[in-house]
Design a protein around this motif. Sequence first.
Motif, short mmCIF file in Angstrom:
data_model
loop_
_atom_site.label_atom_id
_atom_site.label_comp_id
_atom_site.label_asym_id
_atom_site.label_seq_id
_atom_site.Cartn_x
_atom_site.Cartn_y
_atom_site.Cartn_z
N SER A 32 0.82 -1.20 0.00
CA SER A 32 0.00 0.00 0.00
C SER A 32 0.86 1.26 0.00
CB SER A 32 -0.90 0.00 1.24
OG SER A 32 -1.71 1.15 1.24
N THR A 33 0.32 2.27 -0.63
CA THR A 33 0.91 3.61 -0.61
C THR A 33 -0.21 4.57 -0.24
OG1 THR A 33 0.36 4.10 -2.91
CG2 THR A 33 2.50 3.01 -2.50
N PRO A 34 0.11 5.79 0.19
CA PRO A 34 -0.97 6.74 0.48
C PRO A 34 -1.91 6.96 -0.71
CG PRO A 34 1.08 7.53 1.40
CD PRO A 34 1.42 6.31 0.57
N GLY A 35 -1.35 6.98 -1.91
CA GLY A 35 -2.20 7.16 -3.10
C GLY A 35 -3.16 6.01 -3.30
N LEU A 36 -2.69 4.79 -3.09
CA LEU A 36 -3.57 3.63 -3.24
C LEU A 36 -4.58 3.55 -2.11
CD1 LEU A 36 -1.06 0.93 -4.52
CD2 LEU A 36 -2.89 2.03 -5.81
N GLN A 37 -4.19 3.94 -0.92
CA GLN A 37 -5.15 3.98 0.19
C GLN A 37 -6.28 4.96 -0.12
OE1 GLN A 37 -2.86 4.85 3.70
NE2 GLN A 37 -1.96 2.81 3.77
N ALA A 38 -5.93 6.07 -0.76
CA ALA A 38 -6.95 7.05 -1.13
C ALA A 38 -7.91 6.47 -2.16
CB ALA A 38 -6.29 8.33 -1.67
N ILE A 39 -7.38 5.74 -3.14
CA ILE A 39 -8.22 5.12 -4.16
C ILE A 39 -9.23 4.16 -3.53
CG2 ILE A 39 -8.19 3.44 -6.07
CD1 ILE A 39 -5.47 4.66 -6.84
N ALA A 40 -8.82 3.47 -2.47
CA ALA A 40 -9.69 2.50 -1.80
C ALA A 40 -10.90 3.16 -1.15
CB ALA A 40 -8.88 1.72 -0.76
N ASP A 41 -10.84 4.46 -0.94
CA ASP A 41 -11.95 5.20 -0.33
C ASP A 41 -12.86 5.72 -1.44
OD1 ASP A 41 -13.66 7.02 0.87
OD2 ASP A 41 -12.08 8.11 1.92
N PRO A 42 -14.11 5.26 -1.48
CA PRO A 42 -14.99 5.69 -2.57
C PRO A 42 -15.32 7.18 -2.56
CG PRO A 42 -16.19 4.30 -1.03
CD PRO A 42 -14.76 4.29 -0.60
N GLY A 43 -15.03 7.86 -1.48
CA GLY A 43 -15.30 9.29 -1.42
C GLY A 43 -14.21 10.14 -2.04
N VAL A 44 -13.09 9.52 -2.37
CA VAL A 44 -11.95 10.26 -2.90
C VAL A 44 -12.05 10.40 -4.42
CG1 VAL A 44 -9.45 10.18 -3.25
CG2 VAL A 44 -10.42 9.64 -1.02
N VAL A 45 -11.90 11.63 -4.87
CA VAL A 45 -11.81 11.92 -6.30
C VAL A 45 -10.44 12.58 -6.50
CG1 VAL A 45 -12.80 13.19 -8.23
CG2 VAL A 45 -14.29 12.27 -6.46
N PRO A 46 -9.53 11.89 -7.19
CA PRO A 46 -8.18 12.42 -7.31
C PRO A 46 -8.13 13.68 -8.18
CG PRO A 46 -8.44 10.53 -8.72
CD PRO A 46 -9.72 10.66 -7.92
N GLU A 47 -7.24 14.56 -7.80
CA GLU A 47 -7.02 15.78 -8.59
C GLU A 47 -5.63 15.71 -9.20
OE1 GLU A 47 -7.86 19.37 -6.45
OE2 GLU A 47 -9.64 18.51 -5.51
N GLY A 48 -5.54 16.18 -10.42
CA GLY A 48 -4.24 16.28 -11.06
C GLY A 48 -3.77 15.04 -11.80
N ASP A 49 -4.54 13.98 -11.77
CA ASP A 49 -4.17 12.75 -12.48
C ASP A 49 -5.37 12.33 -13.32
OD1 ASP A 49 -3.53 10.18 -13.36
OD2 ASP A 49 -2.58 9.61 -11.47
#
Length: 167
Positions: A86-103
């Motif tokens: 796991s990385t912080p970025g992948l942990q964020a993806i696992a959260d359905p409330g997260v919408v990534p910015e900049g990618d």
Amino acid sequence: MTVSTKVDVIDAVLGLDSSSPVHALRERRAKLKHFTQTSYEAAFTPSDPGNFSFAMRAALAARMAGLWRSAELQAHYKELLEERGSTPGLQAIADPGVVPEGDERLATILAHVDLVTLKPREATRANIEALYAVGLDDRDIVTLAGLIAFVNYQVLVVAGVKMLRDN
């Protein structure tokens, strides 16, 4: 080629042991249980993960389970994510409330995962074209479709078996 696991994931996430009447019921459909487990192995431990790493697959699965509010499966996939690096970025993806910015690539993938999970009838050819536009190829799109299909199937099986277990 996949690596076979000894534990059936659905039995494990629902805490079904060999003394459980629901476990016995699932064993009456041993072929279906076996095919579900081998589909899990194919989705999460292929010999060549391609452009979707083992950790990314677990993160996407955790996200889909979260969208369905399947706490048991989401916990399983988050644990699998930890095991797979796991990385912080992948942990964020696992959260359905997260919408990534900049990618844009990741945002497009997640938008597709969310759409097909929650509103599959609204998915169109334009959604597939958007995946191509951010650099996914045919293999990537088929991999993503298979992962989405399997996890959504698994969520429904877990919900049904959980209902039997609890009643």
